[in-house]
Design a protein around this motif. Structure first.
Motif, mmCIF file in Angstrom:
data_model
loop_
_atom_site.group_PDB
_atom_site.id
_atom_site.type_symbol
_atom_site.label_atom_id
_atom_site.label_comp_id
_atom_site.label_asym_id
_atom_site.label_seq_id
_atom_site.Cartn_x
_atom_site.Cartn_y
_atom_site.Cartn_z
ATOM 1 N N THR A 74 14.546 38.014 -29.924
ATOM 2 C CA THR A 74 13.324 39.115 -30.000
ATOM 3 C C THR A 74 13.949 40.045 -30.081
ATOM 4 O O THR A 74 14.120 41.713 -30.627
ATOM 5 C CB THR A 74 12.336 39.129 -29.517
ATOM 6 N N ILE A 75 14.739 40.822 -28.666
ATOM 7 C CA ILE A 75 15.105 41.589 -27.670
ATOM 8 C C ILE A 75 15.941 42.375 -28.578
ATOM 9 O O ILE A 75 16.579 43.131 -29.267
ATOM 10 C CB ILE A 75 15.401 41.223 -26.726
ATOM 11 N N PHE A 76 17.156 41.025 -29.623
ATOM 12 C CA PHE A 76 18.073 41.612 -29.949
ATOM 13 C C PHE A 76 18.171 42.607 -31.046
ATOM 14 O O PHE A 76 18.339 43.356 -31.484
ATOM 15 C CB PHE A 76 19.446 40.628 -30.382
ATOM 16 N N LEU A 77 16.540 41.787 -32.035
ATOM 17 C CA LEU A 77 16.541 42.403 -33.621
ATOM 18 C C LEU A 77 15.887 43.360 -32.978
ATOM 19 O O LEU A 77 15.489 44.882 -33.475
ATOM 20 C CB LEU A 77 15.383 41.334 -33.935
ATOM 21 N N LEU A 78 14.883 43.565 -31.878
ATOM 22 C CA LEU A 78 13.971 44.908 -31.673
ATOM 23 C C LEU A 78 15.066 46.258 -31.176
ATOM 24 O O LEU A 78 14.343 47.387 -31.528
ATOM 25 C CB LEU A 78 12.819 44.814 -30.386
ATOM 26 N N LEU A 79 15.654 45.840 -31.040
ATOM 27 C CA LEU A 79 17.616 47.077 -30.134
ATOM 28 C C LEU A 79 18.198 47.081 -31.643
ATOM 29 O O LEU A 79 17.997 48.640 -31.657
ATOM 30 C CB LEU A 79 18.339 46.224 -28.903
ATOM 31 N N THR A 80 18.579 45.896 -32.847
ATOM 32 C CA THR A 80 18.948 46.349 -33.772
ATOM 33 C C THR A 80 18.890 47.222 -34.892
ATOM 34 O O THR A 80 19.273 47.752 -35.545
ATOM 35 C CB THR A 80 20.184 45.758 -34.142
ATOM 36 N N ALA A 81 17.752 47.030 -35.026
ATOM 37 C CA ALA A 81 16.453 47.650 -36.191
ATOM 38 C C ALA A 81 16.365 48.277 -36.422
ATOM 39 O O ALA A 81 16.769 49.680 -37.231
ATOM 40 C CB ALA A 81 15.232 46.962 -36.707
ATOM 41 N N PRO A 82 15.828 49.681 -35.374
ATOM 42 C CA PRO A 82 16.255 51.058 -35.548
ATOM 43 C C PRO A 82 17.447 52.028 -35.590
ATOM 44 O O PRO A 82 17.616 52.507 -36.242
ATOM 45 C CB PRO A 82 15.771 51.517 -33.904
ATOM 46 N N ILE A 83 18.147 50.866 -34.776
ATOM 47 C CA ILE A 83 19.625 51.809 -34.623
ATOM 48 C C ILE A 83 20.208 51.787 -36.190
ATOM 49 O O ILE A 83 20.477 52.675 -36.343
ATOM 50 C CB ILE A 83 20.687 50.883 -33.655
ATOM 51 N N SER A 84 20.150 50.625 -36.760
ATOM 52 C CA SER A 84 20.805 50.090 -37.950
ATOM 53 C C SER A 84 20.053 51.136 -39.945
ATOM 54 O O SER A 84 20.670 52.220 -39.954
ATOM 55 C CB SER A 84 20.947 49.313 -38.570
ATOM 56 N N ALA A 85 18.756 51.106 -39.082
ATOM 57 C CA ALA A 85 18.123 51.887 -40.080
ATOM 58 C C ALA A 85 18.607 53.259 -40.106
ATOM 59 O O ALA A 85 18.742 54.930 -40.761
ATOM 60 C CB ALA A 85 16.198 52.005 -39.961
ATOM 61 N N ASN A 86 18.700 54.160 -38.152
ATOM 62 C CA ASN A 86 18.997 55.881 -38.690
ATOM 63 C C ASN A 86 20.412 55.946 -38.620
ATOM 64 O O ASN A 86 20.592 56.897 -39.354
ATOM 65 C CB ASN A 86 19.228 55.411 -36.642
ATOM 66 N N MET A 87 21.402 54.525 -38.993
ATOM 67 C CA MET A 87 22.697 54.977 -39.321
ATOM 68 C C MET A 87 22.112 54.889 -41.111
ATOM 69 O O MET A 87 23.027 55.580 -42.163
ATOM 70 C CB MET A 87 23.310 53.530 -39.003
ATOM 71 N N ILE A 88 21.769 54.189 -41.004
ATOM 72 C CA ILE A 88 21.893 54.120 -42.604
ATOM 73 C C ILE A 88 20.706 55.658 -43.513
ATOM 74 O O ILE A 88 21.528 55.957 -44.707
ATOM 75 C CB ILE A 88 20.858 53.031 -43.524
ATOM 76 N N ALA A 89 20.109 55.964 -42.431
ATOM 77 C CA ALA A 89 19.251 56.901 -43.138
ATOM 78 C C ALA A 89 20.260 58.245 -42.793
ATOM 79 O O ALA A 89 20.278 59.487 -43.990
ATOM 80 C CB ALA A 89 18.046 57.117 -42.100
ATOM 81 N N LYS A 90 21.231 58.481 -42.233
ATOM 82 C CA LYS A 90 22.297 59.353 -41.611
ATOM 83 C C LYS A 90 23.110 59.681 -42.805
ATOM 84 O O LYS A 90 23.578 60.958 -43.074
ATOM 85 C CB LYS A 90 23.278 59.357 -40.399
ATOM 86 N N ALA A 91 23.719 58.136 -43.177
ATOM 87 C CA ALA A 91 25.206 57.861 -44.936
ATOM 88 C C ALA A 91 24.119 59.137 -46.036
ATOM 89 O O ALA A 91 24.344 59.186 -46.657
ATOM 90 C CB ALA A 91 24.821 56.246 -44.964
ATOM 91 N N HIS A 92 22.730 58.243 -45.535
ATOM 92 C CA HIS A 92 21.696 58.917 -47.155
ATOM 93 C C HIS A 92 21.781 60.241 -46.716
ATOM 94 O O HIS A 92 21.870 60.878 -47.902
ATOM 95 C CB HIS A 92 20.596 58.016 -47.263
ATOM 96 N N LEU A 93 21.677 61.019 -45.354
ATOM 97 C CA LEU A 93 21.730 62.191 -45.556
ATOM 98 C C LEU A 93 23.048 63.435 -45.877
ATOM 99 O O LEU A 93 23.318 63.811 -46.631
ATOM 100 C CB LEU A 93 21.291 62.701 -44.506
ATOM 101 N N HIS A 94 23.920 62.435 -45.848
ATOM 102 C CA HIS A 94 25.486 62.585 -45.514
ATOM 103 C C HIS A 94 25.739 62.587 -47.286
ATOM 104 O O HIS A 94 26.035 63.696 -47.909
ATOM 105 C CB HIS A 94 26.369 61.775 -44.937
ATOM 106 N N ARG A 95 25.378 61.445 -47.647
ATOM 107 C CA ARG A 95 25.460 61.443 -49.239
ATOM 108 C C ARG A 95 24.115 62.150 -50.520
ATOM 109 O O ARG A 95 25.123 63.055 -51.343
ATOM 110 C CB ARG A 95 25.484 60.235 -49.536
ATOM 111 N N GLN A 96 23.603 62.681 -49.969
ATOM 112 C CA GLN A 96 22.607 63.828 -50.303
ATOM 113 C C GLN A 96 23.101 64.835 -50.227
ATOM 114 O O GLN A 96 23.235 66.107 -51.077
ATOM 115 C CB GLN A 96 21.311 63.674 -49.991
#
Length: 133
Positions: A74-96
């Protein structure tokens, strides 16, 4: 087993199932990557967390020894999900931002708007100097 524990476990499992269903439905139905990120990172994280908390309650309530595995997951999931979403969003912003996104569908046909301060967006800071090298 204690009836209060049974009710708590049942409520957490039903609530977790509803969150997972809504999150997966949002992932399948929302139009663009930036809106689709909310399904798995918000609702599904809460759903899986609720199921894991129900598991943490079930085993001690049924007389079995407590294990820290569910707590760590649970702790691992709650820590990693926002970080991975942030990295995916940043990659999308760079591509766009560099006009290499094949399907933007974000309603920003011209690319990203200029920031209000006149500076560069934080994700693009240093991008120009690294391209010159």
């Amino acid at each position: 087993m204690n009836p209060v524990a049974e009710i708590a476990i049942s409520v957490l499992l039903v609530m977790g199932g509803i969150f997972i269903l809504v999150g997966s439905w949002g992932l399948a139905r929302l139009p663009s990557l930036m809106t689709r990120l909310h399904g798995p990172t918000k609702a599904s994280t809460l759903g899986v967390g609720a199921c894991l908390i129900a598991s943490m309650i079930y085993f001690p309530a049924s007389g079995q020894p407590w294990s820290a595995h569910e707590m760590l997951i649970t702790i691992f999931l709650l820590l990693t999900a926002p970080i991975s979403a942030n990295m995916i969003a940043k990659a999308h912003l760079h591509r766009q931002g560099h006009s290499i996104d094949p399907n933007p569908a974000d309603g920003i046909p011209e690319g990203l708007p200029a920031p209000p301060t006149g500076d560069d967006w934080a994700t693009f800071r240093g991008a120009e100097s690294s391209r010159d090298d």
